[in-house]
Design a protein around this motif. Sequence first.
Motif, PDB file in Angstrom:
ATOM      1  N   ALA A   8       0.833  -1.204   0.000  1.00 15.66           N
ATOM      2  CA  ALA A   8       0.000   0.000   0.000  1.00 15.66           C
ATOM      3  C   ALA A   8       0.871   1.259   0.000  1.00 15.66           C
ATOM      4  O   ALA A   8       0.550   2.241  -0.680  1.00 15.66           O
ATOM      5  N   TYR A   9       1.966   1.202   0.765  1.00 10.81           N
ATOM      6  CA  TYR A   9       2.838   2.376   0.846  1.00 10.81           C
ATOM      7  C   TYR A   9       3.655   2.559  -0.433  1.00 10.81           C
ATOM      8  O   TYR A   9       4.023   3.671  -0.786  1.00 10.81           O
ATOM      9  N   GLY A  10       3.942   1.449  -1.090  1.00 12.80           N
ATOM     10  CA  GLY A  10       4.723   1.511  -2.316  1.00 12.80           C
ATOM     11  C   GLY A  10       6.191   1.205  -2.126  1.00 12.80           C
ATOM     12  O   GLY A  10       7.008   1.497  -3.010  1.00 12.80           O
ATOM     13  N   GLY A  11       6.551   0.573  -1.012  1.00 13.28           N
ATOM     14  CA  GLY A  11       7.943   0.211  -0.775  1.00 13.28           C
ATOM     15  C   GLY A  11       8.242   0.161   0.699  1.00 13.28           C
ATOM     16  O   GLY A  11       7.331   0.174   1.544  1.00 13.28           O
ATOM     17  N   PRO A  12       9.523   0.090   1.066  1.00 11.30           N
ATOM     18  CA  PRO A  12       9.914   0.060   2.482  1.00 11.30           C
ATOM     19  C   PRO A  12       9.348   1.243   3.248  1.00 11.30           C
ATOM     20  O   PRO A  12       9.145   2.328   2.702  1.00 11.30           O
ATOM     21  N   LEU A  13       9.115   1.026   4.534  1.00 13.62           N
ATOM     22  CA  LEU A  13       8.446   2.030   5.354  1.00 13.62           C
ATOM     23  C   LEU A  13       9.427   3.073   5.894  1.00 13.62           C
ATOM     24  O   LEU A  13      10.627   2.805   6.019  1.00 13.62           O
ATOM     25  N   PRO A  14       8.937   4.253   6.239  1.00 10.86           N
ATOM     26  CA  PRO A  14       9.802   5.273   6.856  1.00 10.86           C
ATOM     27  C   PRO A  14      10.400   4.744   8.158  1.00 10.86           C
ATOM     28  O   PRO A  14       9.772   3.959   8.878  1.00 10.86           O
ATOM     29  N   GLU A  15      11.602   5.199   8.473  1.00 11.81           N
ATOM     30  CA  GLU A  15      12.296   4.686   9.658  1.00 11.81           C
ATOM     31  C   GLU A  15      11.497   4.908  10.927  1.00 11.81           C
ATOM     32  O   GLU A  15      11.475   4.035  11.814  1.00 11.81           O
TER      33      GLU A  15
END
Length: 290
Positions: A105-112
């Motif tokens: 859903a986010y389009g890739g790895p998540l923010p730290e």
Amino acid sequence: MERLRQDDPVRIGDFVVLARLDADGSRGVPERRYLARSADGGRTVLVCLPPAGGDPARWATEAQQAVRLVQPGFWPVAQVGGSPAFPWYSSPYRPVLPLPAVLAAYGGPLPEALVRTVGGTLAEALASAHVLGVVHGGVCPAGVLLTACGPLLGCFGATRATAVAGDAPVPATVLETGCLAPELAAGGPADRAGDVYALGAVLAYAATGQTVPERQEIPVGLREIVTACRSRDPEGRPEPARVLAELLPGAAYGALTASVEPVSLPGRVVEALSRQSAEVLAAALPSPER
């Protein structure tokens, strides 16, 4: 929500199946998970079955154990039913996305910052289980369920430490997702250090999209704690309480898993949770004949 396939069940116990939780092609899913509703329309639940090709008896035993795992931070198991050949369990529905669906859903790895919140909450949940002598034994990305109030650990795979002191098999899900600690791969029993190794794999996945990334692919701020969790030496892995302290310095122990306040999530993830909720509310009970 994901469309049903022809081989999906129409009913599970007293519930009519509406949709699948996991998308086609999802890897490392610890069980077959469905959104379902009671025939009278009064209750909506997440209802789960053993994975295809899994051992129904083993799965049913672990589901029964998971009923007793009621501390915060774990997805609750409210009802267990079925037969030895077709066991199932259900939980009250709330909008929820497995971690792989969150990244999609986010389009890739998540923010730290979100990785730290997710990892710290899971570490706190494991710490509370380990104090009670409970080893989860099945921590993996697909077993992490994100709600608006934060992540919960799916209970499948949870085993009491006293029950795994011998030769209890490791849940097959971790074999497919890079979450299996080396000592478990060598035939050792599931234990607390193995849970920490798997937690490191989940952190790596949330931050990079991979459970076994190269060290330089891990964000600098997370690199040391992820590497420590994934140490080949079980004695070199940190306790979950230390993982929490490293990820969220100053966080009050017990505050994360007990929180009922929404956490800060990216807009696209909130949209996906909201869309699922709306689709579930609007879903009509399908005909029993398909």
